[in-house]
Design a protein around this motif. Sequence first.
Motif, PDB file in Angstrom:
ATOM      1  N   GLY A  37       8.082   3.324  -6.476  1.00 56.58           N
ATOM      2  CA  GLY A  37       7.815   4.402  -7.522  1.00 56.58           C
ATOM      3  C   GLY A  37       6.410   3.051  -7.850  1.00 56.58           C
ATOM      4  N   THR A  38       6.671   2.273  -7.296  1.00 57.48           N
ATOM      5  CA  THR A  38       6.000   1.205  -7.893  1.00 57.48           C
ATOM      6  C   THR A  38       5.010   1.045  -6.315  1.00 57.48           C
ATOM      7  N   VAL A  39       5.662   0.754  -5.342  1.00 55.28           N
ATOM      8  CA  VAL A  39       4.909   0.913  -3.835  1.00 55.28           C
ATOM      9  C   VAL A  39       4.492   2.223  -3.657  1.00 55.28           C
ATOM     10  N   ARG A  40       4.632   3.537  -3.945  1.00 58.20           N
ATOM     11  CA  ARG A  40       4.395   4.538  -3.685  1.00 58.20           C
ATOM     12  C   ARG A  40       2.975   4.615  -4.708  1.00 58.20           C
ATOM     13  N   ASN A  41       2.529   4.168  -5.718  1.00 57.74           N
ATOM     14  CA  ASN A  41       1.592   3.875  -6.255  1.00 57.74           C
ATOM     15  C   ASN A  41       0.609   2.923  -6.124  1.00 57.74           C
ATOM     16  N   TYR A  42       0.837   1.929  -5.396  1.00 56.99           N
ATOM     17  CA  TYR A  42       0.516   0.994  -4.874  1.00 56.99           C
ATOM     18  C   TYR A  42      -0.779   1.930  -3.061  1.00 56.99           C
ATOM     19  N   ILE A  43       0.378   2.418  -2.821  1.00 56.67           N
ATOM     20  CA  ILE A  43      -0.587   3.242  -1.678  1.00 56.67           C
ATOM     21  C   ILE A  43      -1.446   4.213  -1.872  1.00 56.67           C
ATOM     22  N   SER A  44      -1.273   5.105  -3.321  1.00 55.23           N
ATOM     23  CA  SER A  44      -1.968   5.564  -3.877  1.00 55.23           C
ATOM     24  C   SER A  44      -3.443   4.601  -4.273  1.00 55.23           C
ATOM     25  N   SER A  45      -3.235   3.364  -4.716  1.00 57.06           N
ATOM     26  CA  SER A  45      -4.469   2.995  -4.502  1.00 57.06           C
ATOM     27  C   SER A  45      -5.173   2.395  -3.378  1.00 57.06           C
ATOM     28  N   ILE A  46      -4.441   1.600  -2.556  1.00 54.60           N
ATOM     29  CA  ILE A  46      -5.035   1.414  -1.056  1.00 54.60           C
ATOM     30  C   ILE A  46      -6.108   2.726  -0.639  1.00 54.60           C
ATOM     31  N   LEU A  47      -5.261   4.021  -0.435  1.00 51.06           N
ATOM     32  CA  LEU A  47      -6.260   4.669   0.036  1.00 51.06           C
ATOM     33  C   LEU A  47      -7.184   5.234  -0.615  1.00 51.06           C
TER      34      LEU A  47
ATOM     35  N   SER B 128       0.011  -4.263   5.646  1.00 47.07           N
ATOM     36  CA  SER B 128       1.227  -5.456   6.693  1.00 47.07           C
ATOM     37  C   SER B 128       2.095  -4.317   7.250  1.00 47.07           C
ATOM     38  N   HIS B 129       2.855  -3.954   6.391  1.00 44.07           N
ATOM     39  CA  HIS B 129       4.101  -3.884   6.140  1.00 44.07           C
ATOM     40  C   HIS B 129       4.109  -2.472   7.217  1.00 44.07           C
ATOM     41  N   ILE B 130       3.519  -1.279   6.346  1.00 44.92           N
ATOM     42  CA  ILE B 130       3.008  -0.385   6.601  1.00 44.92           C
ATOM     43  C   ILE B 130       2.395   0.033   8.213  1.00 44.92           C
ATOM     44  N   GLY B 131       1.437  -1.138   8.746  1.00 43.87           N
ATOM     45  CA  GLY B 131       1.511  -1.288  10.293  1.00 43.87           C
ATOM     46  C   GLY B 131       2.794  -1.932  11.084  1.00 43.87           C
ATOM     47  N   ASN B 132       3.451  -2.569   9.971  1.00 49.77           N
ATOM     48  CA  ASN B 132       4.918  -3.138  11.477  1.00 49.77           C
ATOM     49  C   ASN B 132       5.489  -1.604  10.736  1.00 49.77           C
ATOM     50  N   GLY B 133       5.278  -0.743  10.437  1.00 50.47           N
ATOM     51  CA  GLY B 133       6.384   0.498  10.161  1.00 50.47           C
ATOM     52  C   GLY B 133       7.322   0.507   9.144  1.00 50.47           C
ATOM     53  N   LEU B 134       7.408  -0.438   8.241  1.00 49.26           N
ATOM     54  CA  LEU B 134       8.213  -0.472   6.948  1.00 49.26           C
ATOM     55  C   LEU B 134       8.495   1.196   5.877  1.00 49.26           C
ATOM     56  N   ALA B 135       9.265   1.397   5.958  1.00 47.61           N
ATOM     57  CA  ALA B 135       9.724   2.966   5.017  1.00 47.61           C
ATOM     58  C   ALA B 135       9.618   1.839   3.556  1.00 47.61           C
ATOM     59  N   ASN B 136       8.708   2.819   2.417  1.00 43.36           N
ATOM     60  CA  ASN B 136       8.479   2.435   1.527  1.00 43.36           C
ATOM     61  C   ASN B 136       9.804   1.635   0.424  1.00 43.36           C
ATOM     62  N   LYS B 137      11.135   1.965   0.960  1.00 40.78           N
ATOM     63  CA  LYS B 137      12.365   1.725  -0.082  1.00 40.78           C
ATOM     64  C   LYS B 137      12.713   0.318   1.037  1.00 40.78           C
TER      65      LYS B 137
ATOM     66  N   ILE C 230       9.692  -1.968   2.133  1.00 36.23           N
ATOM     67  CA  ILE C 230       8.546  -2.701   1.816  1.00 36.23           C
ATOM     68  C   ILE C 230       9.375  -2.987   0.173  1.00 36.23           C
ATOM     69  N   ALA C 231      10.009  -2.324  -0.529  1.00 33.39           N
ATOM     70  CA  ALA C 231      10.403  -2.231  -2.079  1.00 33.39           C
ATOM     71  C   ALA C 231      10.602  -3.310  -2.399  1.00 33.39           C
ATOM     72  N   SER C 232      11.776  -2.987  -1.544  1.00 35.30           N
ATOM     73  CA  SER C 232      13.217  -4.178  -1.334  1.00 35.30           C
ATOM     74  C   SER C 232      12.448  -5.666  -0.752  1.00 35.30           C
ATOM     75  N   MET C 233      11.532  -5.583  -0.050  1.00 31.49           N
ATOM     76  CA  MET C 233      10.966  -7.352   0.409  1.00 31.49           C
ATOM     77  C   MET C 233       9.998  -8.015  -1.034  1.00 31.49           C
ATOM     78  N   LEU C 234       9.167  -6.836  -1.117  1.00 27.86           N
ATOM     79  CA  LEU C 234       7.825  -7.143  -2.310  1.00 27.86           C
ATOM     80  C   LEU C 234       9.127  -7.264  -3.831  1.00 27.86           C
ATOM     81  N   LYS C 235      10.554  -6.835  -3.760  1.00 31.75           N
ATOM     82  CA  LYS C 235      11.093  -6.670  -4.920  1.00 31.75           C
ATOM     83  C   LYS C 235      10.605  -5.823  -6.042  1.00 31.75           C
ATOM     84  N   LEU C 236       9.705  -4.682  -5.741  1.00 32.16           N
ATOM     85  CA  LEU C 236       9.192  -3.532  -6.447  1.00 32.16           C
ATOM     86  C   LEU C 236      10.091  -2.863  -6.311  1.00 32.16           C
ATOM     87  N   SER C 237       9.696  -1.101  -7.756  1.00 37.03           N
ATOM     88  CA  SER C 237      10.482  -0.399  -7.674  1.00 37.03           C
ATOM     89  C   SER C 237       9.965   1.138  -6.225  1.00 37.03           C
TER      90      SER C 237
END
Length: 221
Positions: free
Chosen positions: A190-200, A170-179, A181-188
């Motif tokens: 690197g963790t966001v990038r790992n989640y994106i790999s899983s999504i793909l 949802s956040h990617i669809g709204n145009g947010l960058a990894n940084k 997204i990480a801030s909003m979800l309180k994640l690092s």
Amino acid sequence: MIKIGIVDDQDLVRDSLKILLSAQDDFEVVGIGKDGYEALKLVENYHPDVLLLDIRMPIMDGVEATAMLKTRSPNTSIIILTTFDDDEYVLNAIRNGASGYLLKSSAMDELAKAIRTVHAGGSLMTPEIATKAFKMFSEIVKDYPKRISSIKEETTLPCNLNKTELEIISHIGNGLANKEIASMLKLSEGTVRNYISSILQKTGLRDRTQIAIFAVRHKMV
């Protein structure tokens, strides 16, 4: 340490970039290449965080190479290098998954900043290119069945996506960058990038742009 790959058909450009970038404390140049074929090998062997890719190369140009590279290593951010402001080439590369572009004449501090920016999930576009890219993206979303054939009509929302992955889509669809997204979800990041790999992997999508289109289609934005 940010792992960097450099692909350019000019020896002087490759060697100069390698020397200059290696002098940065947080950069490591893991491989270099001179054409699209060597770019594929470099990414397969080293999976760099950021790849500097010449737009005009023998065997396979930067536009075509970007599409193949993002399929093989979706977490590698690609910066297109060009000697001129060629909007059509740049837009096509961005459509294929590049994070943006820089002129080869850019100063070293600008290049270093660009690498750190895309590694953090940001993008590099002049206001003019950004406007054209947004228009192009809007047209793709409106006409995606014909324009993006790899996103099939029968695609459904995979049931194995967890709550965090759905939020990130949802956040990617709204145009947010990894940084962001990480801030909003309180994640690092690197963790966001790992989640994106899983999504793909779970969705069978190719890159961040297709995730954004996926989010629009499933009314997640």
